[in-house]
Scaffold this motif. Sequence first.
Motif, PDB file in Angstrom:
ATOM      1  N   PHE A  87      -7.343  -1.195 -13.180  1.00 36.31           N
ATOM      2  CA  PHE A  87      -6.904   0.134 -12.745  1.00 36.31           C
ATOM      3  C   PHE A  87      -5.539   0.050 -12.070  1.00 36.31           C
ATOM      4  O   PHE A  87      -4.637   0.830 -12.379  1.00 36.31           O
ATOM      5  CB  PHE A  87      -7.934   0.746 -11.784  1.00 36.31           C
ATOM      6  CG  PHE A  87      -7.464   2.018 -11.144  1.00 36.31           C
ATOM      7  CD1 PHE A  87      -7.620   3.233 -11.793  1.00 36.31           C
ATOM      8  CD2 PHE A  87      -6.862   2.002  -9.902  1.00 36.31           C
ATOM      9  CE1 PHE A  87      -7.170   4.411 -11.210  1.00 36.31           C
ATOM     10  CE2 PHE A  87      -6.413   3.173  -9.305  1.00 36.31           C
ATOM     11  CZ  PHE A  87      -6.571   4.382  -9.969  1.00 36.31           C
ATOM     12  N   PHE A  88      -5.363  -0.896 -11.151  1.00 39.72           N
ATOM     13  CA  PHE A  88      -4.105  -0.979 -10.411  1.00 39.72           C
ATOM     14  C   PHE A  88      -2.973  -1.576 -11.235  1.00 39.72           C
ATOM     15  O   PHE A  88      -1.809  -1.338 -10.944  1.00 39.72           O
ATOM     16  CB  PHE A  88      -4.297  -1.757  -9.105  1.00 39.72           C
ATOM     17  CG  PHE A  88      -4.983  -0.940  -8.053  1.00 39.72           C
ATOM     18  CD1 PHE A  88      -4.333   0.113  -7.433  1.00 39.72           C
ATOM     19  CD2 PHE A  88      -6.293  -1.206  -7.694  1.00 39.72           C
ATOM     20  CE1 PHE A  88      -4.969   0.885  -6.487  1.00 39.72           C
ATOM     21  CE2 PHE A  88      -6.941  -0.449  -6.747  1.00 39.72           C
ATOM     22  CZ  PHE A  88      -6.274   0.607  -6.143  1.00 39.72           C
ATOM     23  N   ARG A  89      -3.291  -2.335 -12.277  1.00 39.17           N
ATOM     24  CA  ARG A  89      -2.251  -2.907 -13.126  1.00 39.17           C
ATOM     25  C   ARG A  89      -1.447  -1.827 -13.854  1.00 39.17           C
ATOM     26  O   ARG A  89      -0.320  -2.071 -14.259  1.00 39.17           O
ATOM     27  CB  ARG A  89      -2.865  -3.864 -14.154  1.00 39.17           C
ATOM     28  CG  ARG A  89      -3.488  -5.103 -13.577  1.00 39.17           C
ATOM     29  CD  ARG A  89      -2.612  -6.296 -13.548  1.00 39.17           C
ATOM     30  NE  ARG A  89      -1.996  -6.519 -14.840  1.00 39.17           N
ATOM     31  CZ  ARG A  89      -0.798  -7.046 -14.982  1.00 39.17           C
ATOM     32  NH1 ARG A  89      -0.118  -7.418 -13.952  1.00 39.17           N
ATOM     33  NH2 ARG A  89      -0.277  -7.224 -16.174  1.00 39.17           N
ATOM     34  N   LYS A  90      -2.018  -0.640 -14.015  1.00 44.50           N
ATOM     35  CA  LYS A  90      -1.282   0.417 -14.725  1.00 44.50           C
ATOM     36  C   LYS A  90      -0.138   0.991 -13.898  1.00 44.50           C
ATOM     37  O   LYS A  90       0.729   1.670 -14.427  1.00 44.50           O
ATOM     38  CB  LYS A  90      -2.238   1.532 -15.164  1.00 44.50           C
ATOM     39  CG  LYS A  90      -2.746   2.411 -14.052  1.00 44.50           C
ATOM     40  CD  LYS A  90      -3.670   3.483 -14.573  1.00 44.50           C
ATOM     41  CE  LYS A  90      -4.158   4.353 -13.443  1.00 44.50           C
ATOM     42  NZ  LYS A  90      -5.143   5.307 -13.877  1.00 44.50           N
ATOM     43  N   TYR A  91      -0.124   0.695 -12.592  1.00 46.83           N
ATOM     44  CA  TYR A  91       0.974   1.123 -11.731  1.00 46.83           C
ATOM     45  C   TYR A  91       2.041   0.028 -11.769  1.00 46.83           C
ATOM     46  O   TYR A  91       2.016  -0.921 -10.985  1.00 46.83           O
ATOM     47  CB  TYR A  91       0.488   1.370 -10.301  1.00 46.83           C
ATOM     48  CG  TYR A  91      -0.468   2.534 -10.193  1.00 46.83           C
ATOM     49  CD1 TYR A  91       0.021   3.827 -10.013  1.00 46.83           C
ATOM     50  CD2 TYR A  91      -1.843   2.349 -10.270  1.00 46.83           C
ATOM     51  CE1 TYR A  91      -0.851   4.904  -9.911  1.00 46.83           C
ATOM     52  CE2 TYR A  91      -2.715   3.425 -10.170  1.00 46.83           C
ATOM     53  CZ  TYR A  91      -2.214   4.685  -9.997  1.00 46.83           C
ATOM     54  OH  TYR A  91      -3.082   5.754  -9.896  1.00 46.83           O
ATOM     55  N   ASN A  92       2.984   0.153 -12.685  1.00 51.89           N
ATOM     56  CA  ASN A  92       3.935  -0.917 -12.983  1.00 51.89           C
ATOM     57  C   ASN A  92       4.778  -1.367 -11.803  1.00 51.89           C
ATOM     58  O   ASN A  92       5.101  -2.543 -11.690  1.00 51.89           O
ATOM     59  CB  ASN A  92       4.849  -0.505 -14.138  1.00 51.89           C
ATOM     60  CG  ASN A  92       4.072  -0.328 -15.428  1.00 51.89           C
ATOM     61  OD1 ASN A  92       3.115  -1.043 -15.670  1.00 51.89           O
ATOM     62  ND2 ASN A  92       4.479   0.632 -16.227  1.00 51.89           N
ATOM     63  N   ASP A  93       5.189  -0.465 -10.933  1.00 49.90           N
ATOM     64  CA  ASP A  93       6.070  -0.836  -9.823  1.00 49.90           C
ATOM     65  C   ASP A  93       5.309  -1.198  -8.558  1.00 49.90           C
ATOM     66  O   ASP A  93       5.918  -1.468  -7.527  1.00 49.90           O
ATOM     67  CB  ASP A  93       7.038   0.317  -9.524  1.00 49.90           C
ATOM     68  CG  ASP A  93       7.999   0.565 -10.685  1.00 49.90           C
ATOM     69  OD1 ASP A  93       8.322  -0.413 -11.397  1.00 49.90           O
ATOM     70  OD2 ASP A  93       8.397   1.719 -10.886  1.00 49.90           O
ATOM     71  N   LEU A  94       4.003  -1.212  -8.630  1.00 53.17           N
ATOM     72  CA  LEU A  94       3.169  -1.472  -7.460  1.00 53.17           C
ATOM     73  C   LEU A  94       3.042  -2.966  -7.203  1.00 53.17           C
ATOM     74  O   LEU A  94       2.757  -3.743  -8.111  1.00 53.17           O
ATOM     75  CB  LEU A  94       1.774  -0.877  -7.695  1.00 53.17           C
ATOM     76  CG  LEU A  94       0.781  -1.012  -6.551  1.00 53.17           C
ATOM     77  CD1 LEU A  94       1.175  -0.093  -5.405  1.00 53.17           C
ATOM     78  CD2 LEU A  94      -0.614  -0.663  -7.040  1.00 53.17           C
ATOM     79  N   LYS A  95       3.270  -3.360  -5.973  1.00 53.21           N
ATOM     80  CA  LYS A  95       2.993  -4.737  -5.575  1.00 53.21           C
ATOM     81  C   LYS A  95       1.494  -4.813  -5.296  1.00 53.21           C
ATOM     82  O   LYS A  95       0.948  -3.997  -4.568  1.00 53.21           O
ATOM     83  CB  LYS A  95       3.796  -5.110  -4.344  1.00 53.21           C
ATOM     84  CG  LYS A  95       5.291  -5.173  -4.621  1.00 53.21           C
ATOM     85  CD  LYS A  95       6.071  -5.357  -3.332  1.00 53.21           C
ATOM     86  CE  LYS A  95       7.535  -5.349  -3.580  1.00 53.21           C
ATOM     87  NZ  LYS A  95       8.075  -4.065  -4.007  1.00 53.21           N
ATOM     88  N   LEU A  96       0.825  -5.793  -5.882  1.00 53.40           N
ATOM     89  CA  LEU A  96      -0.627  -5.915  -5.790  1.00 53.40           C
ATOM     90  C   LEU A  96      -1.000  -7.299  -5.290  1.00 53.40           C
ATOM     91  O   LEU A  96      -0.592  -8.305  -5.867  1.00 53.40           O
ATOM     92  CB  LEU A  96      -1.272  -5.672  -7.158  1.00 53.40           C
ATOM     93  CG  LEU A  96      -2.787  -5.778  -7.249  1.00 53.40           C
ATOM     94  CD1 LEU A  96      -3.471  -4.726  -6.379  1.00 53.40           C
ATOM     95  CD2 LEU A  96      -3.232  -5.629  -8.706  1.00 53.40           C
TER      96      LEU A  96
END
Length: 137
Positions: A94-103
């Motif tokens: 789910f969070f991988r789809k937010y390309n500019d998000l640091k995870l």
Amino acid sequence: MTVSFHKHGDFFPGTGDICDVGVSRGKYYAVNVPLRDGITDEAYKSIFEPVMTRVMETFEPSAVVLQCGADSLNGDRLGNFNLTLHGHGNCVTFFRKYNDLKLMLLGGGGYTARNVARCWTYETSLALNVEISNRLP
């Protein structure tokens, strides 16, 4: 901002009720999603994704720390949820789809060692977008 998906019930430490939304300057910066025993992949996803989509739209974080508690996997000695590796890993996907998000992924929970190892290995592969084999070396 914290969001917690966790077992519902009256046990230590006694926090995590849906009404616990933070206090003082932190009020409304906590979201608690208490869940019943036996939740499945499909049911979890149907709760997790809409809640987290709304949080992401509202809060617009530049980074997310995702604590992946393996005690929610089926077969855990103490956990009472019924998630598979794929259902659990959906949170990472789910969070991988937010390309500019640091995870940042953190392990946690889990009382059946082989399940914990499999879970963290699988979710690391999802975070890195690397397919891994089920073959043992």
